[in-house]
Design a protein around this motif. Structure first.
Motif, mmCIF file in Angstrom:
data_model
loop_
_atom_site.group_PDB
_atom_site.id
_atom_site.type_symbol
_atom_site.label_atom_id
_atom_site.label_comp_id
_atom_site.label_asym_id
_atom_site.label_seq_id
_atom_site.Cartn_x
_atom_site.Cartn_y
_atom_site.Cartn_z
ATOM 1 N N LYS A 23 0.843 -1.210 0.000
ATOM 2 C CA LYS A 23 0.000 0.000 0.000
ATOM 3 C C LYS A 23 0.869 1.247 0.000
ATOM 4 C CE LYS A 23 -3.847 -1.677 2.652
ATOM 5 N NZ LYS A 23 -4.336 -1.597 4.023
ATOM 6 N N ARG A 24 1.927 1.230 0.788
ATOM 7 C CA ARG A 24 2.813 2.400 0.861
ATOM 8 C C ARG A 24 3.515 2.666 -0.459
ATOM 9 N NH1 ARG A 24 6.316 1.709 6.410
ATOM 10 N NH2 ARG A 24 4.565 1.800 7.851
ATOM 11 N N LEU A 25 3.748 1.595 -1.226
ATOM 12 C CA LEU A 25 4.486 1.749 -2.483
ATOM 13 C C LEU A 25 3.614 2.306 -3.612
ATOM 14 C CD1 LEU A 25 6.512 -1.609 -2.487
ATOM 15 C CD2 LEU A 25 7.446 0.682 -2.129
ATOM 16 N N LEU A 39 5.560 2.442 -7.050
ATOM 17 C CA LEU A 39 5.212 1.255 -7.833
ATOM 18 C C LEU A 39 3.854 1.519 -8.489
ATOM 19 C CD1 LEU A 39 6.257 -1.735 -8.146
ATOM 20 C CD2 LEU A 39 4.717 -2.312 -6.262
ATOM 21 N N GLY A 40 3.721 1.171 -9.784
ATOM 22 C CA GLY A 40 2.447 1.379 -10.472
ATOM 23 C C GLY A 40 1.316 0.605 -9.794
ATOM 24 N N THR A 174 6.643 5.414 -12.436
ATOM 25 C CA THR A 174 7.081 6.607 -11.712
ATOM 26 C C THR A 174 8.340 7.191 -12.363
ATOM 27 O OG1 THR A 174 8.124 7.412 -9.676
ATOM 28 C CG2 THR A 174 8.159 5.029 -10.009
ATOM 29 N N PRO A 175 8.386 8.527 -12.476
ATOM 30 C CA PRO A 175 9.585 9.139 -13.073
ATOM 31 C C PRO A 175 10.823 8.989 -12.194
ATOM 32 C CG PRO A 175 8.052 10.825 -12.283
ATOM 33 C CD PRO A 175 7.354 9.518 -12.149
ATOM 34 N N TYR A 176 10.639 8.477 -10.982
ATOM 35 C CA TYR A 176 11.778 8.249 -10.086
ATOM 36 C C TYR A 176 12.433 6.890 -10.308
ATOM 37 C CZ TYR A 176 10.593 12.370 -7.337
ATOM 38 O OH TYR A 176 10.357 13.659 -6.932
#
Ligand SMILES: [Zn+2]
Length: 190
Positions: A23-25, A39-40, A174-176
């Motif tokens: 969930k946090r990701l 994470l997508g 994510t762009p990261y």
């Protein structure tokens, strides 16, 4: 990117369960309030890590090498890496590691530090480079485009820990994300 008090007291955070970690990701987690997440929404964490492990191996790279190269970016005052221009952004702290075991800033660290670095592709259009020179803060809406057109890579001071400890390079949405092939090219790793 509003952050809550919990982020500033990292050492009191319990380790998350597997479900809580996932969930946090994900993007837009209510506590983390990080727009992109790590994470997508439909990406599988463990498959992603496995696939990246294969790529790292194929490139004859190691997690340590990749993590150290990013760490060096945060330690140097150089304006270029491998011919690409370095732009730094300052903030008080980066997010706490989603695994709940690390924060790049101590609990009482309140001074500004470099938390994010853009490495701008030497081959990107002049207009893009100018935008970095003129703007002290690059709007979040621009991040995805920077990656999509291969104009820049975005590094966080949390990345070395995520890579070294969790072998996690972040998801494709994510762009990261630290795409290993791009990292090799942008940072001149071989
Ligand atoms: Zn961690």
């Amino acid at each position: 990117m509003g952050r809550n008090l919990q982020n500033e007291l990292p050492f009191s955070m319990p380790r998350p369960s597997k479900n809580e970690l996932l969930k946090r990701l994900r993007p837009n987690h209510p506590d983390e309030q990080l727009r992109f997440g790590y994470l997508g929404a439909n990406e599988d964490l463990y498959q992603l890590i496995e696939k990246d492990r294969e790529t790292i191996k194929r490139l004859n790279l190691s997690y340590e090498e990749l993590a150290s190269a990013i760490e060096r970016l945060f330690q140097t005052d150089d304006e270029h890496v491998c011919g690409n221009r370095i732009f730094r952004e300052y903030y008080i702290h980066s997010p706490v590691c989603p695994w709940g075991d690390f924060c790049t800033t101590g609990p009482f660290g309140l001074s500004l530090k470099v938390t994010q670095i853009f490495v701008v592709n030497k081959d990107c259009p002049e207009g893009v480079k100018t935008r970095f020179v003129q703007n002290s803060t690059i709007p979040l809406d621009y991040y995805t485009m920077l990656v999509k057109y291969d104009w820049a890579m975005i590094f966080s001071d949390l990345h070395p820990h995520l890579i070294r400890e969790h072998h996690f390079l972040e998801g494709h949405e994510t762009p990261y994300r630290i795409d290993p092939e791009r990292a090799v090219r942008y940072l001149g790793l071989s």
